[in-house]
Write an enzyme that holds these catalytic residues in place. Structure first.
Site, PDB file in Angstrom:
ATOM      1  N   HIS A 113       5.241  -6.744   6.460  1.00 13.78           N
ATOM      2  CA  HIS A 113       4.021  -6.657   5.877  1.00 13.78           C
ATOM      3  C   HIS A 113       2.999  -7.799   6.065  1.00 13.78           C
ATOM      4  O   HIS A 113       1.858  -7.922   5.692  1.00 13.78           O
ATOM      5  CB  HIS A 113       4.169  -6.786   4.210  1.00 13.78           C
ATOM      6  CG  HIS A 113       3.057  -6.371   3.324  1.00 13.78           C
ATOM      7  ND1 HIS A 113       2.438  -7.316   2.503  1.00 13.78           N
ATOM      8  CD2 HIS A 113       2.320  -5.220   3.335  1.00 13.78           C
ATOM      9  CE1 HIS A 113       1.314  -6.709   1.647  1.00 13.78           C
ATOM     10  NE2 HIS A 113       1.221  -5.393   2.390  1.00 13.78           N
ATOM     11  N   LYS A 115       0.069 -10.318   8.301  1.00 16.24           N
ATOM     12  CA  LYS A 115      -1.210 -10.013   8.813  1.00 16.24           C
ATOM     13  C   LYS A 115      -1.584 -11.325   9.638  1.00 16.24           C
ATOM     14  O   LYS A 115      -2.033 -12.321   8.732  1.00 16.24           O
ATOM     15  CB  LYS A 115      -2.036  -9.615   7.970  1.00 16.24           C
ATOM     16  CG  LYS A 115      -2.119  -8.376   7.323  1.00 16.24           C
ATOM     17  CD  LYS A 115      -1.305  -8.284   6.028  1.00 16.24           C
ATOM     18  CE  LYS A 115      -1.480  -6.783   5.587  1.00 16.24           C
ATOM     19  NZ  LYS A 115      -0.634  -6.810   4.119  1.00 16.24           N
ATOM     20  N   ASP A 120      -4.154 -17.916  22.171  1.00 14.46           N
ATOM     21  CA  ASP A 120      -4.044 -19.016  23.028  1.00 14.46           C
ATOM     22  C   ASP A 120      -3.215 -20.327  22.547  1.00 14.46           C
ATOM     23  O   ASP A 120      -3.312 -21.363  22.723  1.00 14.46           O
ATOM     24  CB  ASP A 120      -5.382 -19.619  23.679  1.00 14.46           C
ATOM     25  CG  ASP A 120      -6.041 -18.590  24.481  1.00 14.46           C
ATOM     26  OD1 ASP A 120      -5.197 -17.768  25.033  1.00 14.46           O
ATOM     27  OD2 ASP A 120      -7.218 -18.600  24.747  1.00 14.46           O
ATOM     28  N   HIS A 297      -7.770  -6.101  -3.051  1.00 16.07           N
ATOM     29  CA  HIS A 297      -6.435  -6.281  -2.067  1.00 16.07           C
ATOM     30  C   HIS A 297      -6.113  -7.476  -1.835  1.00 16.07           C
ATOM     31  O   HIS A 297      -5.257  -7.732  -1.011  1.00 16.07           O
ATOM     32  CB  HIS A 297      -6.832  -5.223  -0.819  1.00 16.07           C
ATOM     33  CG  HIS A 297      -5.659  -4.969  -0.072  1.00 16.07           C
ATOM     34  ND1 HIS A 297      -5.235  -5.602   1.241  1.00 16.07           N
ATOM     35  CD2 HIS A 297      -4.581  -4.201  -0.262  1.00 16.07           C
ATOM     36  CE1 HIS A 297      -4.248  -4.979   1.822  1.00 16.07           C
ATOM     37  NE2 HIS A 297      -3.758  -3.979   0.889  1.00 16.07           N
ATOM     38  N   LYS A 299      -4.780 -11.338  -2.007  1.00 12.80           N
ATOM     39  CA  LYS A 299      -3.656 -12.047  -2.469  1.00 12.80           C
ATOM     40  C   LYS A 299      -4.010 -13.720  -2.156  1.00 12.80           C
ATOM     41  O   LYS A 299      -3.576 -14.265  -1.196  1.00 12.80           O
ATOM     42  CB  LYS A 299      -2.428 -12.056  -1.365  1.00 12.80           C
ATOM     43  CG  LYS A 299      -2.012 -10.389  -1.357  1.00 12.80           C
ATOM     44  CD  LYS A 299      -2.851  -9.675  -0.305  1.00 12.80           C
ATOM     45  CE  LYS A 299      -2.151  -8.436   0.406  1.00 12.80           C
ATOM     46  NZ  LYS A 299      -2.575  -7.458  -0.726  1.00 12.80           N
ATOM     47  N   ASP A 304      -6.067 -26.335  -9.782  1.00 16.61           N
ATOM     48  CA  ASP A 304      -6.856 -27.656  -9.829  1.00 16.61           C
ATOM     49  C   ASP A 304      -7.890 -27.821  -8.889  1.00 16.61           C
ATOM     50  O   ASP A 304      -8.471 -26.548  -8.696  1.00 16.61           O
ATOM     51  CB  ASP A 304      -5.874 -28.983  -9.893  1.00 16.61           C
ATOM     52  CG  ASP A 304      -4.652 -28.964 -10.992  1.00 16.61           C
ATOM     53  OD1 ASP A 304      -5.236 -28.289 -12.052  1.00 16.61           O
ATOM     54  OD2 ASP A 304      -3.894 -29.447 -11.057  1.00 16.61           O
TER      55      ASP A 304
END
Length: 417
Positions: A113, A115, A120, A297, A299, A304
């Protein structure tokens, strides 16, 4: 957990409008290597643009590795994949295999899952945005609200090393030594990358072997230390009992705890699951907001004035106990302030707050459902240990095409060409 690494700089990218142009621009400027991991790659206008820049990079001599999840990216055409491999792009499919439900039922539960993009060995992107047109506003009401970060500094070396290691571990054993031999010149160490900013960073992954709860554990630790505020924006919210307990304890000691969850979910069960926790959270003083413009969608979270995180991990059983995930944790006041400003704009302009009074009393079947959901949540991580685990397997697209040809009685040498 790894140690905090100083000297980094982060740039927040919101939605496909900011993310895609920047990633494609950086790939177009790559000189040596492009590494990409993604759960979803669709053959739409976004996927076709990625295809274009990867082919161009490979043709000018850049070593390109694209890893997709076999379940999340199931319908790519032979022409799409074949033209990538013909240009020299190495396409790797996570856990490919038979499509029959009998053989794949347990594989569905453990997905790649992540991404990630590394270019380089000097620049990286980590977040929750897949390569699909539904991350663009012009997709319509179902367009997703999401985030990623562009990363410069020594932490990129850790992300680069991890991505290489994931490829090596996923390849067949006989290829591993050869892989490291011809990739040795591409390795980058943290001390080889100049400091790019003042941010401390930590790259944290979740797997099914050595790092089964690292992301959740870090969330719990930082929430436990919160003194002023906790803001979490998460698409699929149904975390473990211990994380919910830390949120409630934080609210009870006077910390302002905000949860930004889906009000227009892409899957109805998402809202149903999260809503079973509302009474429990609101009673402790946690404030819950539902984002209602389109499916959320993201996350992301902040605590603080310094700590933040962006990544692929939801706070639900799949991400916390089954899927392969990756987040960056960041200590940087400027980034924290920017992320907070973006999230508070969502709260102000696009969210409705859930009030205890509007929920009513929990009775009958709702009480039973809430009780069962709560205790399932408490025990899920332990139960997940009993589910079948498979070693992550990567097949190159050439392997897949050869297997397909064999199944259809095609001459293998025709496919290999």
């Amino acid at each position: 957990m790894t140690d905090w690494m100083p000297g980094n700089r982060f740039h927040l990218l919101e939605n496909g409008e900011e993310f895609f142009p920047r990633v494609f621009e950086c790939i177009a400027q790559a000189e040596r290597e492009v590494l990409i991991e993604t759960f979803i790659l669709f053959e739409d206008k976004v996927g076709l643009r990625l295809h274009e820049v990867l082919v161009a990079a490979a043709r000018r001599g850049v070593q390109v590795d694209l890893t997709i999840d076999g379940w999340g990216s199931p319908n790519l055409s032979d022409e799409f994949l074949g033209s990538l491999t013909a240009a020299g792009v190495r396409v790797h499919v996570f856990d490919p295999g038979p499509r029959s439900l009998r053989l794949r039922v347990f594989k569905i539960l453990r997905r790649m899952h992540r991404k990630i993009v590394v270019i380089d060995g000097k620049l990286a992107f980590v977040g929750g945005i897949n390569y699909s047109a539904d991350h663009l506003a012009d997709y319509g009401p179902e367009a997703k609200q999401d985030y990623s970060v562009e990363i410069h500094g020594p932490i990129v070396a850790a992300i680069h090393r991890f991505t290489h290691t994931a490829l090596v571990q996923g390849l067949r054993h006989q290829r591993r030594r050869r892989w490291w031999r011809w990739r040795k010149h591409l390795r980058v160490e943290p001390d080889q990358l100049p400091h790019a900013g003042d941010a401390q960073a930590m790259f944290v992954v979740r797997d099914n072997v050595e790092h089964k709860d690292d992301i959740e554990r870090h969330y719990r630790t930082v929430i436990r230390s919160a003194r002023r505020r906790v803001v979490i924006a998460n698409a699929y919210f149904f975390p473990g009992y211990r994380l919910v307990r830390e949120l409630r304890l934080a609210a009870r000691r006077g910390v302002q705890v905000q949860l930004i969850l889906q009000g227009q979910p892409d899957m109805a069960i998402v809202k149903t699951a999260a809503s079973t926790l509302y009474h429990h959270l609101l009673k402790a003083g946690v404030r819950v907001f539902e984002y209602c413009d389109r499916p959320l969608h993201g996350k992301v979270a902040l605590v603080d004035d310094e700590w933040s995180t962006v990544g692929s991990s939801n706070l639900d059983p799949l991400s916390l106990a089954l899927n392969l995930e990756a987040n960056v944790f960041i200590r940087d006041r400027a980034f924290n302030a920017e992320l907070d400003a973006r999230l508070q704009r969502l709260v102000r302009d696009s969210c409705r707050e859930i009030e205890r009074e509007t929920l009513g009393k929990v009775r009958g079947l709702d009480l039973v459902r809430s009780y069962i959901a709560f205790h399932v949540m408490r025990k899920f991580a332990n139960w997940a240990e009993w589910l079948p685990r498979h070693a992550p397997l990567l097949k190159t697209q050439l392997d897949v095409r050869l297997a397909t040809a064999a199944a259809k009685d095609h001459p293998l040498d025709e496919v290999a060409q």
